[in-house]
Design an enzyme around this catalytic site. Structure first.
Site, PDB file in Angstrom:
ATOM      1  CE1 TYR A   1     -14.710  23.711  81.207  1.00  0.00           C
ATOM      2  CE2 TYR A   1     -16.423  24.338  81.442  1.00  0.00           C
ATOM      3  CZ  TYR A   1     -15.478  23.382  81.205  1.00  0.00           C
ATOM      4  OH  TYR A   1     -16.740  22.002  81.851  1.00  0.00           O
TER       5      TYR A   1
ATOM      6  CG  HIS B   1     -12.355  21.649  86.067  1.00  0.00           C
ATOM      7  ND1 HIS B   1     -12.281  22.540  84.802  1.00  0.00           N
ATOM      8  CD2 HIS B   1     -12.746  19.969  85.714  1.00  0.00           C
ATOM      9  CE1 HIS B   1     -12.900  22.205  83.995  1.00  0.00           C
ATOM     10  NE2 HIS B   1     -13.382  20.791  83.997  1.00  0.00           N
TER      11      HIS B   1
ATOM     12  CB  SER C   1     -19.281  13.834  78.580  1.00  0.00           C
ATOM     13  OG  SER C   1     -18.637  14.622  78.093  1.00  0.00           O
TER      14      SER C   1
ATOM     15  CG  LEU D   1     -26.189  13.438  75.511  1.00  0.00           C
ATOM     16  CD1 LEU D   1     -27.287  14.683  74.978  1.00  0.00           C
ATOM     17  CD2 LEU D   1     -27.057  12.162  75.400  1.00  0.00           C
TER      18      LEU D   1
ATOM     19  CB  SER E   1     -26.758  12.643  69.844  1.00  0.00           C
ATOM     20  OG  SER E   1     -26.670  13.026  70.697  1.00  0.00           O
TER      21      SER E   1
END
Length: 343
Positions: A60, A128, A207, A209, A215
């Site tokens: 990230y 990951h 994830s 959502l 949302s």
């Protein structure tokens, strides 16, 4: 504000908050990095609210999200949190990743994360993405050494197949598997979830959502900033979006009847999957964070669960969850150990 309880994650003794905080979007992939002071304040607010399970990765940024977390953990915060980071997705050029799990890389990645986070030990260290060129036993063997050396406490996997999880678990107990699981991403339910449960491995849903779609629906796409990689995801392309927006509309209608927001309803669905499941919704806004923990107060009957699932049945969702060139990131297998010769 809803009370955030505690839960056991896996069978090795790790305890985390019932809901975690995914930190990726603060620094990477979802548009420009957000202002550091605001993100540190959000992390502190999360911890004070009882959300102590923080999720990051060396990719990230790359690296900038771990540095941000390192700053946020100063002043006694470190002792209050369960910190998860990841290795294995190595950036080789702009937008191009190579999955690596060779022992030298694993060790170097761990040392790099410890330094950026400015800590002595990582609570939960995930592979990951799986290196499909290398037997998983080789990677886990090196992670086992890192546990023995006190550099990591618990081992996790992300986007591994059921057989890879079993093989890894035979080398050293796997504490958690992180996977994409939401109302509209349910492919993991056939083999991976049952395997985790059989082995006593905790489940961390990223994830939950639907990358924000559950949302706010189609208007999410209209408001995405430049550089947000969701713009390129199959489900958000015009030819698929037209169908997929119906899913959000139905969730929204049901949420209105229940007196909650659509994101709370979608998140509550994940929470209702079992007490071995910890969703880690990401956000960069305090008000969205508060709304997310409100999902813990939303109770669903078996009939409501079935109704929700009918909105997003497998044949109702159009588009894959990743682009075709990212296929090796999903549910990955590795070659047999007998095929490997140490160099």
């Amino acid at each position: 504000m809803a009370k955030v309880g505690r839960m056991k994650l896996g069978s090795q003794g790790l305890e985390v908050s019932q809901q975690g905080l995914g930190c990726m979007g603060m620094s990477a992939f979802y548009g420009p990095p957000k202002p550091e002071p605001d993100m540190v304040a959000l992390i502190h607010h999360a911890v004070q609210s009882g959300v102590t399970f923080l999720d990051t990765s060396d990719v990230y940024g790359p690296h900038t999200n771990e540095i941000l977390l390192g700053k946020a953990l100063k002043g006694g915060v470190r002792d209050k949190v369960e910190l998860a980071t990841k290795f294995g997705a190595s950036l080789i050029s702009e937008g191009k990743f190579e999955n690596r799990g060779d022992p030298a890389y694993v060790r170097a990645a761990c040392e790099g994360s410890l330094k950026r986070l400015d800590i002595d030990c990582i609570d939960l260290y995930y592979q990951h993405r799986i290196d499909t060129r290398l037997p998983v036993e080789v990677t886990i063997g090196e992670l086992k050494k890192l546990v023995e050396e006190g550099k990591i406490k618990y081992i996790g996997l992300s986007e591994a197949s059921a057989s890879t999880i079993r093989r890894a678990h035979a080398v050293h107990p796997i504490t958690a598997v992180q996977l994409e699981w939401s109302l509209w991403s349910r492919d993991v339910e056939e083999h991976i979830i049952p395997s985790c449960r059989e082995l006593g491995i905790g489940i961390v849903a990223y994830s939950p959502l639907g990358r924000g779609f559950l949302s706010s629906g189609a208007k999410l796409i209209e408001n995405l900033p430049e550089g947000d990689y969701r713009k390129h995801m199959p489900r958000f392309q015009p030819e698929n979006l037209e169908t997929n927006k119906t899913i959000f509309e139905r969730v929204n209608e049901m949420a209105a009847k229940k007196g909650c927001t659509p994101s709370q309803l979608a998140l509550a669905w994940v929470h209702h999957q079992g007490n071995d499941v910890c969703p880690i919704p990401g956000t960069t806004k305090v008000e969205n964070f508060n709304q997310n923990i409100g999902a813990l107060s939303v109770k669903l009957t078996p009939q409501e669960m079935a109704e929700l699932e009918s909105f997003a049945a497998a044949d109702a969702v159009k588009g894959d969850r990743y682009r075709k060139d990212a296929r090796t990131w999903k549910n990955s297998d590795t070659p047999p150990l007998s095929s490997w010769k140490a160099v």
